[in-house]
Design an enzyme around this catalytic site. Structure first.
Site, short mmCIF file in Angstrom:
data_model
loop_
_atom_site.label_atom_id
_atom_site.label_comp_id
_atom_site.label_asym_id
_atom_site.label_seq_id
_atom_site.Cartn_x
_atom_site.Cartn_y
_atom_site.Cartn_z
N ASN A 1 0.80 -1.22 0.00
CA ASN A 1 0.00 0.00 0.00
C ASN A 1 0.84 1.28 0.00
O ASN A 1 0.35 2.34 -0.39
CB ASN A 1 -0.92 0.01 1.23
CG ASN A 1 -1.67 1.31 1.36
OD1 ASN A 1 -2.60 1.59 0.62
ND2 ASN A 1 -1.27 2.13 2.33
N SER B 1 -4.29 2.10 -8.73
CA SER B 1 -5.06 3.35 -8.67
C SER B 1 -5.85 3.49 -9.96
O SER B 1 -5.46 2.94 -11.01
CB SER B 1 -4.12 4.54 -8.52
OG SER B 1 -4.82 5.76 -8.69
N TYR C 1 3.02 9.79 -10.92
CA TYR C 1 2.21 8.88 -10.12
C TYR C 1 1.47 7.89 -11.02
O TYR C 1 1.45 6.68 -10.76
CB TYR C 1 1.23 9.69 -9.28
CG TYR C 1 0.31 8.86 -8.41
CD1 TYR C 1 0.75 8.34 -7.20
CD2 TYR C 1 -1.01 8.62 -8.78
CE1 TYR C 1 -0.09 7.58 -6.40
CE2 TYR C 1 -1.86 7.88 -7.99
CZ TYR C 1 -1.40 7.36 -6.80
OH TYR C 1 -2.25 6.62 -6.00
N ALA D 1 2.24 6.91 -14.04
CA ALA D 1 3.19 5.97 -14.63
C ALA D 1 3.58 4.88 -13.64
O ALA D 1 3.67 3.70 -13.98
CB ALA D 1 4.43 6.72 -15.11
N SER D 2 3.80 5.27 -12.39
CA SER D 2 4.20 4.29 -11.38
C SER D 2 3.08 3.29 -11.11
O SER D 2 3.34 2.09 -10.95
CB SER D 2 4.61 4.99 -10.09
OG SER D 2 3.49 5.56 -9.43
N LYS D 3 1.85 3.76 -11.08
CA LYS D 3 0.72 2.87 -10.79
C LYS D 3 0.39 1.97 -11.98
O LYS D 3 -0.03 0.82 -11.80
CB LYS D 3 -0.50 3.68 -10.37
CG LYS D 3 -0.36 4.31 -8.99
CD LYS D 3 -0.15 3.26 -7.90
CE LYS D 3 -0.17 3.85 -6.51
NZ LYS D 3 -0.02 2.83 -5.44
#
Length: 255
Positions: free
Chosen positions: A95, A147, A160, A162-164
């Site tokens: 998380n 997300s 954010y 791109a990371s998710k």
């Protein structure tokens, strides 16, 4: 066996990263309510202590470990310590997350690195450590928190998002690789919750109204609403599910 029994986690050990508040704390409470011994990790020791206290006050079992998930060596050390202290691991909730609201031209290399290090690299190395210390006697579960930003464009959240999106790809790759080892890997993709992370939007009345018009249910969720889907993915109720992504967003991505 009663169908509801498959949601129980008695005798199991769960680790929740980024659990000093918000969705992580809510996930930890749900897992403990189902009978798991829960280890909450995060950077804020006092906040972790408050989560542990709330779990214990409700009759559950919880412990805390301070951990910055962006550092793989620290991840390996903490997971080994948890397994030594509490036994083989059964559930991991990845998380821990970092967000940064900024126009694309204002995102610096340090911003990018921190977001990817926490959200994606952290999820990978936490999963790797979990696999090394997992309970090999039964099906175990990794739950990656993705997300809605992995699937739709969100203004000011390029790093954010791109990371998710990477977390979704990681989920599917690990699920295929680990399926025959009885390790299930699924992702939960939340929408907007009343937590600290979307605080800037929810603090502005006009921005909140505009956001709600995009959500078919016309509301943001409460943090504790994350508990039931976490419990489903953690327990044997989802034993035949791996590589799945559950959208939990009030209908946002259905449009």
């Amino acid at each position: 066996m009663n169908a509801l029994d498959s949601f129980r986690l008695d005798g199991r050990v769960a680790v929740v990263t980024g659990a000093s508040g918000g969705l992580g704390a809510a996930a930890a409470r749900a897992l403990a309510d189902a009978g798991a011994t829960v280890v909450v990790t995060g950077r804020r020791e006092s906040h972790l202590a408050a989560v542990v206290e709330s779990v214990r006050a409700a009759g559950g079992t919880a412990h805390a470990r301070v951990l910055d998930i962006a550092y793989p060596a620290a991840v390996r050390e903490v997971f080994a310590e948890v397994a030594q202290s509490h036994g083989p691991l059964d559930v991991l909730v990845n998380n821990a997350a970092q967000a940064h609201q900024a126009d694309v031209l204002d995102v610096g290399e340090e911003d990018w690195d921190r977001i990817v290090d926490v959200n994606l690299k952290g999820s990978f190395f936490a999963s790797q450590s979990f696999i090394r210390h997992r309970n090999t006697g039964r099906s175990v579960s990794i739950i990656n928190i993705a997300s809605l930003a992995a699937f739709v464009g969100v203004r000011g959240q390029s790093a954010y998002s791109a990371s998710k999106a990477g977390v979704v790809g990681l989920t599917r790759a690990l699920a295929v690789e680990l399926a025959r080892s009885d390790v299930r890997v699924n992702a939960l993709a939340p929408g907007y919750f009343a937590t600290d992370m979307p605080g800037e939007v929810l603090a502005d009345e006009a921005a909140t109204a505009a956001l709600l018009r995009k959500i078919p249910q016309r509301r943001v969720a409460k943090a504790d609403e994350i508990g039931p889907p976490i419990l489903f993915l953690a327990s044997d109720a989802s034993r035949f599910m791996t590589g799945a992504v559950l959208n939990f967003d009030g209908g946002y991505t259905a449009q």
